[in-house]
Design a protein around this motif. Structure first.
Motif, PDB file in Angstrom:
ATOM      1  N   GLY A  13     -24.232  46.790 -21.337  1.00 43.82           N
ATOM      2  CA  GLY A  13     -24.856  46.362 -22.580  1.00 43.82           C
ATOM      3  C   GLY A  13     -23.816  46.141 -23.666  1.00 43.82           C
ATOM      4  N   GLY A  14     -24.280  46.075 -24.885  1.00 43.50           N
ATOM      5  CA  GLY A  14     -23.373  45.887 -26.011  1.00 43.50           C
ATOM      6  C   GLY A  14     -23.159  44.427 -26.329  1.00 43.50           C
ATOM      7  N   THR A  15     -21.975  44.110 -26.804  1.00 41.46           N
ATOM      8  CA  THR A  15     -21.627  42.754 -27.197  1.00 41.46           C
ATOM      9  C   THR A  15     -20.527  42.226 -26.298  1.00 41.46           C
ATOM     10  OG1 THR A  15     -22.186  43.240 -29.502  1.00 41.46           O
ATOM     11  CG2 THR A  15     -20.790  41.324 -29.109  1.00 41.46           C
ATOM     12  N   VAL A  16     -20.689  41.009 -25.824  1.00 39.05           N
ATOM     13  CA  VAL A  16     -19.653  40.372 -25.024  1.00 39.05           C
ATOM     14  C   VAL A  16     -18.475  40.082 -25.956  1.00 39.05           C
ATOM     15  CG1 VAL A  16     -19.060  38.310 -23.707  1.00 39.05           C
ATOM     16  CG2 VAL A  16     -21.288  39.367 -23.407  1.00 39.05           C
ATOM     17  N   PRO A  17     -17.261  40.506 -25.604  1.00 35.35           N
ATOM     18  CA  PRO A  17     -16.100  40.236 -26.454  1.00 35.35           C
ATOM     19  C   PRO A  17     -15.985  38.732 -26.750  1.00 35.35           C
ATOM     20  CG  PRO A  17     -15.500  41.774 -24.722  1.00 35.35           C
ATOM     21  CD  PRO A  17     -16.879  41.277 -24.407  1.00 35.35           C
ATOM     22  N   SER A  18     -15.757  38.396 -27.992  1.00 34.29           N
ATOM     23  CA  SER A  18     -15.741  36.990 -28.410  1.00 34.29           C
ATOM     24  C   SER A  18     -14.675  36.178 -27.684  1.00 34.29           C
ATOM     25  CB  SER A  18     -15.554  36.878 -29.918  1.00 34.29           C
ATOM     26  OG  SER A  18     -14.323  37.465 -30.300  1.00 34.29           O
ATOM     27  N   GLY A  19     -13.587  36.805 -27.299  1.00 33.92           N
ATOM     28  CA  GLY A  19     -12.539  36.094 -26.579  1.00 33.92           C
ATOM     29  C   GLY A  19     -12.997  35.570 -25.232  1.00 33.92           C
ATOM     30  N   LEU A  20     -13.968  36.239 -24.601  1.00 34.32           N
ATOM     31  CA  LEU A  20     -14.498  35.751 -23.329  1.00 34.32           C
ATOM     32  C   LEU A  20     -15.230  34.432 -23.527  1.00 34.32           C
ATOM     33  CD1 LEU A  20     -15.808  38.939 -21.513  1.00 34.32           C
ATOM     34  CD2 LEU A  20     -13.749  37.645 -21.037  1.00 34.32           C
ATOM     35  N   CYS A  21     -15.884  34.284 -24.663  1.00 34.96           N
ATOM     36  CA  CYS A  21     -16.597  33.036 -24.950  1.00 34.96           C
ATOM     37  C   CYS A  21     -15.633  31.882 -25.216  1.00 34.96           C
ATOM     38  CB  CYS A  21     -17.533  33.221 -26.135  1.00 34.96           C
ATOM     39  SG  CYS A  21     -18.942  34.298 -25.764  1.00 34.96           S
ATOM     40  N   GLN A  22     -14.426  32.187 -25.595  1.00 34.46           N
ATOM     41  CA  GLN A  22     -13.437  31.150 -25.860  1.00 34.46           C
ATOM     42  C   GLN A  22     -12.699  30.716 -24.599  1.00 34.46           C
ATOM     43  OE1 GLN A  22     -11.072  32.822 -29.010  1.00 34.46           O
ATOM     44  NE2 GLN A  22     -12.830  33.018 -30.355  1.00 34.46           N
ATOM     45  N   MET A  23     -12.835  31.478 -23.526  1.00 36.05           N
ATOM     46  CA  MET A  23     -12.211  31.131 -22.254  1.00 36.05           C
ATOM     47  C   MET A  23     -13.111  30.133 -21.520  1.00 36.05           C
ATOM     48  SD  MET A  23     -11.249  35.033 -21.105  1.00 36.05           S
ATOM     49  CE  MET A  23     -10.674  34.627 -19.477  1.00 36.05           C
ATOM     50  N   GLN A  24     -12.556  29.427 -20.562  1.00 35.90           N
ATOM     51  CA  GLN A  24     -13.385  28.583 -19.708  1.00 35.90           C
ATOM     52  C   GLN A  24     -13.931  29.465 -18.609  1.00 35.90           C
ATOM     53  OE1 GLN A  24     -11.223  25.120 -18.449  1.00 35.90           O
ATOM     54  NE2 GLN A  24     -11.776  24.087 -20.329  1.00 35.90           N
ATOM     55  N   GLY A  33     -34.375  38.776 -20.756  1.00 34.24           N
ATOM     56  CA  GLY A  33     -35.824  38.932 -20.676  1.00 34.24           C
ATOM     57  C   GLY A  33     -36.259  40.373 -20.541  1.00 34.24           C
ATOM     58  N   ASP A  34     -37.490  40.544 -20.146  1.00 39.80           N
ATOM     59  CA  ASP A  34     -38.092  41.873 -20.032  1.00 39.80           C
ATOM     60  C   ASP A  34     -37.307  42.750 -19.070  1.00 39.80           C
ATOM     61  OD1 ASP A  34     -40.078  41.092 -21.760  1.00 39.80           O
ATOM     62  OD2 ASP A  34     -41.499  40.584 -20.177  1.00 39.80           O
ATOM     63  N   GLY A  35     -37.025  43.956 -19.484  1.00 37.93           N
ATOM     64  CA  GLY A  35     -36.347  44.922 -18.636  1.00 37.93           C
ATOM     65  C   GLY A  35     -34.840  44.782 -18.588  1.00 37.93           C
ATOM     66  N   ALA A  36     -34.287  43.755 -19.203  1.00 35.26           N
ATOM     67  CA  ALA A  36     -32.836  43.562 -19.191  1.00 35.26           C
ATOM     68  C   ALA A  36     -32.185  44.486 -20.211  1.00 35.26           C
ATOM     69  CB  ALA A  36     -32.473  42.118 -19.498  1.00 35.26           C
ATOM     70  N   THR A  37     -31.009  44.999 -19.868  1.00 32.94           N
ATOM     71  CA  THR A  37     -30.235  45.809 -20.803  1.00 32.94           C
ATOM     72  C   THR A  37     -29.812  44.924 -21.968  1.00 32.94           C
ATOM     73  OG1 THR A  37     -29.425  47.162 -18.989  1.00 32.94           O
ATOM     74  CG2 THR A  37     -28.173  47.246 -21.032  1.00 32.94           C
ATOM     75  N   ALA A  38     -29.857  45.466 -23.177  1.00 36.70           N
ATOM     76  CA  ALA A  38     -29.515  44.696 -24.373  1.00 36.70           C
ATOM     77  C   ALA A  38     -28.043  44.290 -24.344  1.00 36.70           C
ATOM     78  CB  ALA A  38     -29.815  45.501 -25.629  1.00 36.70           C
ATOM     79  N   LEU A  39     -27.794  43.000 -24.274  1.00 35.33           N
ATOM     80  CA  LEU A  39     -26.440  42.461 -24.264  1.00 35.33           C
ATOM     81  C   LEU A  39     -26.415  41.272 -25.210  1.00 35.33           C
ATOM     82  CD1 LEU A  39     -23.626  42.715 -22.904  1.00 35.33           C
ATOM     83  CD2 LEU A  39     -24.416  41.063 -21.235  1.00 35.33           C
ATOM     84  N   THR A  40     -25.575  41.330 -26.213  1.00 34.18           N
ATOM     85  CA  THR A  40     -25.475  40.258 -27.181  1.00 34.18           C
ATOM     86  C   THR A  40     -24.378  39.300 -26.737  1.00 34.18           C
ATOM     87  OG1 THR A  40     -26.101  41.788 -28.918  1.00 34.18           O
ATOM     88  CG2 THR A  40     -25.078  39.738 -29.621  1.00 34.18           C
ATOM     89  N   CYS A  41     -24.735  38.015 -26.635  1.00 29.30           N
ATOM     90  CA  CYS A  41     -23.784  37.043 -26.143  1.00 29.30           C
ATOM     91  C   CYS A  41     -24.168  35.659 -26.627  1.00 29.30           C
ATOM     92  CB  CYS A  41     -23.770  37.074 -24.613  1.00 29.30           C
ATOM     93  SG  CYS A  41     -22.625  35.921 -23.873  1.00 29.30           S
ATOM     94  N   ASP A  42     -23.197  34.908 -27.141  1.00 26.52           N
ATOM     95  CA  ASP A  42     -23.452  33.561 -27.609  1.00 26.52           C
ATOM     96  C   ASP A  42     -23.097  32.500 -26.559  1.00 26.52           C
ATOM     97  OD1 ASP A  42     -24.334  34.448 -30.091  1.00 26.52           O
ATOM     98  OD2 ASP A  42     -22.321  34.428 -30.926  1.00 26.52           O
ATOM     99  N   CYS A  43     -22.492  32.902 -25.451  1.00 25.03           N
ATOM    100  CA  CYS A  43     -22.019  31.907 -24.496  1.00 25.03           C
ATOM    101  C   CYS A  43     -22.478  32.205 -23.071  1.00 25.03           C
ATOM    102  CB  CYS A  43     -20.498  31.833 -24.532  1.00 25.03           C
ATOM    103  SG  CYS A  43     -19.691  33.371 -24.030  1.00 25.03           S
ATOM    104  N   CYS A  44     -23.458  33.072 -22.889  1.00 22.35           N
ATOM    105  CA  CYS A  44     -23.870  33.487 -21.546  1.00 22.35           C
ATOM    106  C   CYS A  44     -25.006  32.623 -21.017  1.00 22.35           C
ATOM    107  CB  CYS A  44     -24.346  34.936 -21.581  1.00 22.35           C
ATOM    108  SG  CYS A  44     -23.079  36.090 -22.130  1.00 22.35           S
ATOM    109  N   THR A  45     -25.162  32.631 -19.718  1.00 18.09           N
ATOM    110  CA  THR A  45     -26.268  31.966 -19.040  1.00 18.09           C
ATOM    111  C   THR A  45     -27.114  33.031 -18.372  1.00 18.09           C
ATOM    112  OG1 THR A  45     -24.902  30.046 -18.611  1.00 18.09           O
ATOM    113  CG2 THR A  45     -26.867  30.286 -17.267  1.00 18.09           C
ATOM    114  N   CYS A  46     -28.423  32.959 -18.558  1.00 17.81           N
ATOM    115  CA  CYS A  46     -29.314  33.927 -17.919  1.00 17.81           C
ATOM    116  C   CYS A  46     -29.431  33.586 -16.444  1.00 17.81           C
ATOM    117  CB  CYS A  46     -30.701  33.892 -18.558  1.00 17.81           C
ATOM    118  SG  CYS A  46     -30.679  34.459 -20.269  1.00 17.81           S
ATOM    119  N   GLY A  47     -29.223  34.575 -15.603  1.00 20.79           N
ATOM    120  CA  GLY A  47     -29.326  34.376 -14.162  1.00 20.79           C
ATOM    121  C   GLY A  47     -30.773  34.220 -13.732  1.00 20.79           C
ATOM    122  N   THR A  48     -31.014  33.354 -12.779  1.00 22.16           N
ATOM    123  CA  THR A  48     -32.382  33.150 -12.302  1.00 22.16           C
ATOM    124  C   THR A  48     -32.721  34.111 -11.173  1.00 22.16           C
ATOM    125  OG1 THR A  48     -31.590  31.448 -10.808  1.00 22.16           O
ATOM    126  CG2 THR A  48     -32.422  30.713 -12.921  1.00 22.16           C
TER     127      THR A  48
END
Length: 70
Positions: A34-45, A53-68
């Motif tokens: 959980g927590g926040t994804v380090p901003s430097g990871l979002c700047q990497m390729q 969604g429901d039941g997911a651990t709280a993770l703050t991220c501006d560049c993530c993709t939700c897994g299906t």
């Protein structure tokens, strides 16, 4: 890095992961990371997949993709 569905993983993503220049994919969906994804990871390729969604651990991220599948 694929640790998806490993429910034994808790805590947050270490900021030191930003220095892993060869890291291209990271799958952490279905974990208790959980927590926040380090901003430097979002700047990497980097493809970063998390659980959302429901039941997911709280993770703050501006560049993530939700897994299906997680």
């Amino acid at each position: 890095l694929d640790v998806a569905l490993n429910t034994n993983l808790t805590g947050s993503i270490p900021a030191q992961f930003e220095s892993l220049a060869s890291l291209r994919e990271m799958y952490i969906g279905g974990t208790d990371i959980g927590g926040t994804v380090p901003s430097g990871l979002c700047q990497m390729q980097l493809y970063l997949e998390i659980s959302c969604g429901d039941g997911a651990t709280a993770l703050t991220c501006d560049c993530c993709t939700c897994g299906t599948n997680v």
